[in-house]
Structure formats: structure tokens, C-alpha cells
Write a protein that holds these residues in place. Structure first.
Motif, short mmCIF file in Angstrom:
data_model
loop_
_atom_site.label_atom_id
_atom_site.label_comp_id
_atom_site.label_asym_id
_atom_site.label_seq_id
_atom_site.Cartn_x
_atom_site.Cartn_y
_atom_site.Cartn_z
N ALA A 135 100.26 -46.24 155.95
CA ALA A 135 100.30 -47.42 156.11
C ALA A 135 100.64 -48.60 154.95
CB ALA A 135 98.83 -47.96 156.86
N ILE A 136 100.47 -47.77 153.89
CA ILE A 136 100.72 -48.72 152.64
C ILE A 136 101.97 -48.41 151.84
CG2 ILE A 136 98.41 -49.21 152.21
CD1 ILE A 136 98.16 -47.25 149.89
N ILE A 137 102.69 -47.39 152.34
CA ILE A 137 103.82 -46.86 151.61
C ILE A 137 105.01 -47.20 152.67
CG2 ILE A 137 105.27 -44.94 150.88
CD1 ILE A 137 102.74 -45.62 149.15
N LYS A 138 105.98 -47.92 152.47
CA LYS A 138 106.94 -48.64 153.17
C LYS A 138 108.06 -47.53 153.52
CE LYS A 138 106.44 -53.45 151.80
NZ LYS A 138 106.92 -54.49 151.29
N ASP A 139 108.43 -46.73 152.42
CA ASP A 139 109.49 -45.76 152.69
C ASP A 139 109.33 -44.39 153.13
OD1 ASP A 139 108.28 -44.82 150.37
OD2 ASP A 139 110.26 -43.98 149.60
N ALA A 140 108.00 -44.17 153.60
CA ALA A 140 107.66 -42.70 154.04
C ALA A 140 108.06 -42.46 155.24
CB ALA A 140 105.90 -42.94 154.18
N PHE A 141 108.58 -41.30 155.63
CA PHE A 141 109.11 -40.77 156.77
C PHE A 141 108.67 -39.58 157.30
CE2 PHE A 141 112.22 -40.00 153.41
CZ PHE A 141 112.40 -38.66 153.49
N GLU A 142 108.75 -39.14 158.46
CA GLU A 142 108.11 -37.90 159.05
C GLU A 142 109.01 -36.76 158.66
OE1 GLU A 142 105.88 -36.27 162.79
OE2 GLU A 142 107.05 -38.10 162.96
N ILE A 143 108.51 -35.48 158.11
CA ILE A 143 109.14 -34.30 157.97
C ILE A 143 108.45 -33.46 158.81
CG2 ILE A 143 110.17 -35.15 155.74
CD1 ILE A 143 108.07 -33.36 154.25
N THR A 144 109.06 -31.93 158.83
CA THR A 144 108.35 -30.81 159.58
C THR A 144 107.79 -29.95 158.63
OG1 THR A 144 110.58 -29.70 159.46
CG2 THR A 144 110.32 -31.43 161.47
N GLU A 145 107.22 -28.98 159.22
CA GLU A 145 106.52 -27.83 158.30
C GLU A 145 107.80 -27.00 157.88
OE1 GLU A 145 103.52 -26.79 157.02
OE2 GLU A 145 103.04 -28.68 157.78
N ASP A 146 108.77 -26.90 158.46
CA ASP A 146 109.83 -26.08 157.98
C ASP A 146 110.63 -26.78 156.90
OD1 ASP A 146 109.86 -24.18 159.76
OD2 ASP A 146 111.35 -25.00 161.31
N ASP A 147 110.81 -28.21 157.04
CA ASP A 147 111.32 -28.99 155.83
C ASP A 147 110.54 -28.63 154.51
OD1 ASP A 147 113.14 -30.09 157.55
OD2 ASP A 147 111.80 -32.05 157.78
N LYS A 148 109.32 -28.82 154.73
CA LYS A 148 108.33 -28.44 153.54
C LYS A 148 108.36 -27.08 153.02
CE LYS A 148 104.64 -30.30 155.76
NZ LYS A 148 103.32 -30.59 156.04
N ASN A 149 108.61 -26.19 153.79
CA ASN A 149 108.62 -24.70 153.36
C ASN A 149 110.01 -24.57 152.75
OD1 ASN A 149 106.10 -24.02 154.40
ND2 ASN A 149 106.77 -23.56 156.45
N PHE A 150 110.97 -25.22 153.20
CA PHE A 150 112.31 -25.12 152.47
C PHE A 150 112.49 -25.51 151.22
CE2 PHE A 150 116.90 -26.42 152.06
CZ PHE A 150 117.45 -25.30 152.15
N MET A 151 111.93 -26.69 151.31
CA MET A 151 111.64 -27.43 149.74
C MET A 151 110.89 -26.46 148.93
SD MET A 151 111.44 -31.68 150.16
CE MET A 151 110.32 -31.82 151.33
N ARG A 152 109.72 -25.87 149.32
CA ARG A 152 108.94 -25.13 148.52
C ARG A 152 109.76 -23.93 147.94
NH1 ARG A 152 104.34 -25.90 152.91
NH2 ARG A 152 103.22 -27.58 151.91
N ILE A 153 110.52 -23.25 148.86
CA ILE A 153 111.22 -21.95 148.56
C ILE A 153 112.46 -22.57 147.50
CG2 ILE A 153 113.00 -20.26 149.36
CD1 ILE A 153 111.46 -20.20 151.94
N ILE A 154 113.15 -23.51 147.59
CA ILE A 154 114.25 -23.83 146.58
C ILE A 154 113.69 -24.38 145.17
CG2 ILE A 154 115.84 -24.22 148.44
CD1 ILE A 154 115.59 -27.21 148.02
N LYS A 155 112.30 -24.78 145.40
CA LYS A 155 111.56 -25.19 144.15
C LYS A 155 111.04 -23.89 143.35
CE LYS A 155 107.64 -28.24 142.59
NZ LYS A 155 106.71 -29.06 142.86
N HIS A 156 110.81 -23.17 143.83
CA HIS A 156 109.90 -21.99 143.36
C HIS A 156 110.82 -20.70 143.20
CE1 HIS A 156 106.34 -24.28 143.17
NE2 HIS A 156 106.31 -24.34 144.31
N THR A 157 111.88 -20.44 143.79
CA THR A 157 112.81 -19.39 143.90
C THR A 157 113.88 -19.51 142.89
OG1 THR A 157 112.17 -19.10 146.21
CG2 THR A 157 114.00 -17.85 145.43
N SER A 158 114.30 -18.51 142.24
CA SER A 158 115.28 -18.58 141.41
C SER A 158 116.49 -18.27 141.93
CB SER A 158 115.39 -17.07 140.35
OG SER A 158 115.92 -16.14 141.15
N LEU A 159 117.70 -19.13 141.55
CA LEU A 159 118.67 -19.26 142.08
C LEU A 159 119.68 -17.96 142.45
CD1 LEU A 159 120.08 -22.13 139.94
CD2 LEU A 159 119.56 -22.30 142.05
#
Length: 262
Positions: A190-214
Motif C-alpha cells: 500500500a505504501i510502495i508505488k512500484d510493487a508488482f505481483e510475482i509468483t513462487e516460480d519467479d522467486k524460486n528462479f531468482m533464488r537459483i540464479i542468485k545462489h548457483t554457479s554459472l
């Protein structure tokens, strides 16, 4: 003073008639140097600077603001397979351009990231099953692009927060804010103007590319399933986060993404 160091070239531009000015990524800085006669003779650095390679360079460093002078260069590792692939070579151009603007805070991890990115692309080019599967190869190139962006943001100290709401630490957070740099819960939205909805798959995908070696990303078959479900939102998050960090558009990105998505 003559400085000997390992380096990757990030960019070069013509200087006068026969010389160029090149930007080199070293293990602790970006060095700009004049390379005299590089355009006149291939023996004067030309082939070294035009290839995708890890270099050993001898630089004559002058006092600021004068440019340094490249005295000698030699290739210590050549990534010739990347030059033969339109996808890998375009991604290298993109990686170089991003690091040209990001790697100015004297952190050796940018140099390491550059080397690991090239090694991962080289590994990808050697995967037999992908040599005749253009569609899947383009997916892996896109995943590596997103992973590189994520790891660049991590080195810069603005890695996306993906565990809980960045404002109130609520574990139930299904929105994302570029300006806040992480997950947002429904209450804080409610106080963050640019917030948009993402899915659990989106979060999991970002976690993988964040913590996994290339390299491990290249060798992962399961990541393609997450890619298919999440690449739209994750691509948008990475693009906007990087722009928010460096406040400029990356010219080479447009060509690369046109080839990857069309």
C-alpha cells in the motif's frame, strides 16, 4: 611505472589514424590505455584486442588524468568457440558493456565474474545435445544473461532480497519492488508505488540464479522448466534493477534480446 596484470578487454575505440583507446578489466580496476599503431599492424596488439580472450598486459601507468599506454599484450586463454556462436558472442558484448559501467569500484569479484561467465559460455558451446537444438540453447543463453545480471547486482551490494518482505520481514510476500530491491508483502504494498505481483516460480528462479554457479546452471536440466514459467517477470526485474543501478540503457542488450526472443 610499468604494471603487469591479467586483463579482459571491455571496449576499444579508434584514436587518431592508427591507434585505439581500450578499456581493460583487471582484478582491481578498469584501466584505460592508448594502444599505439594497433589499427596499422596486427602485430601491434590488434588480434589480441579483437578476440574474446584473457590477456596478460604490460601497462605504462601515467599520473591521472593522463591515459596509460599499452606496451605489450599476449593471450593467456582464447575463447575461440564463443566467437563462432552468434548467441555467445552477443552475450559477451553485453557482459562487457555492463561491466564497463559497473566494475568501477575496485572489487576483484567483477574480474572473477567475467572469467566465470566466459567459462560457462565455453562449457555451453561444448554441450553436444545443444549443438542442434537452437531453441534450448537460446534459453540457456538467456538464463546465463539473467544470472550474470543477478551476480553483478550482488557484487554491487544491491542483490534482490528474496526471503521475506524487505520492509517488515513478513514471510508471506508475493510482490516485488525495484526501488526497494526485494519482496514486498500485501500490507506494505500500500505504501510502495512500484510493487508488482510475482509468483513462487519467479522467486524460486531468482533464488537459483542468485545462489548457483554459472557452470552449474549450464549443466542443470531442471532449470529450463522454471525458465518457461518465470522468464517474463524475472527478465523485467533484472532489466529494471540494472537500469536503476547504473541509470543508463545498455546498447548491446536490444540486439541480443531481439535474437533471443524473436
Amino acid at each position: 611505472m610499468i604494471k603487469n596484470t591479467q586483463a579482459f578487454i571491455l571496449s576499444y575505440n579508434q584514436y587518431k589514424t592508427s591507434s585505439i583507446i581500450a578499456s581493460f578489466l583487471t582484478n582491481n580496476s578498469i584501466i584505460q590505455a592508448i594502444c599505439y599503431k594497433a589499427k596499422k599492424s596486427s602485430k601491434s596488439f590488434g588480434s589480441d584486442l579483437e578476440s574474446i580472450s584473457k590477456l596478460n598486459i604490460n601497462i605504462y601507468e601515467k599520473k591521472q588524468p593522463q591515459l596509460s599506454i599499452l606496451k605489450e599484450s599476449s593471450i593467456t586463454k582464447n575463447y575461440s568457440s564463443l566467437e563462432k556462436s552468434i548467441y555467445s558472442s552477443l552475450l559477451v558484448f553485453y557482459i562487457r558493456e555492463v561491466l564497463l559501467y559497473c566494475a568501477r569500484d575496485f572489487d576483484e569479484r567483477y574480474f572473477i565474474l567475467m572469467e566465470k561467465s566466459l567459462n560457462a559460455l565455453e562449457e555451453l558451446e561444448e554441450v553436444e545435445s545443444l549443438k542442434d537444438d537452437d531453441k534450448i540453447k537460446k534459453m540457456y543463453i538467456n538464463i546465463l544473461m539473467r544470472a550474470f545480471e543477478m551476480k553483478t547486482l550482488h557484487i554491487a551490494g544491491i542483490s534482490p532480497h528474496l526471503d521475506r518482505c524487505i520492509l517488515c520481514e513478513n514471510n508471506n510476500a508475493s510482490f516485488y519492488s525495484i526501488t526497494e530491491g526485494g519482496l514486498i508483502c500485501s500490507k506494505c504494498k500500500a505504501i510502495i508505488k512500484d510493487a508488482f505481483e510475482i509468483t513462487e516460480d519467479d522467486k524460486n528462479f531468482m533464488r537459483i540464479i542468485k545462489h548457483t554457479s554459472l557452470i552449474d546452471i549450464v549443466n542443470s536440466k531442471n532449470i529450463i522448466n522454471l525458465y518457461n514459467n518465470s522468464i517474463g517477470n524475472v527478465r523485467d526485474i533484472m532489466n529494471k534493477s540494472l537500469f536503476y543501478h547504473i541509470n543508463r540503457n545498455i546498447k548491446s542488450k536490444k540486439v541480443l534480446e531481439e535474437i533471443l526472443f524473436f
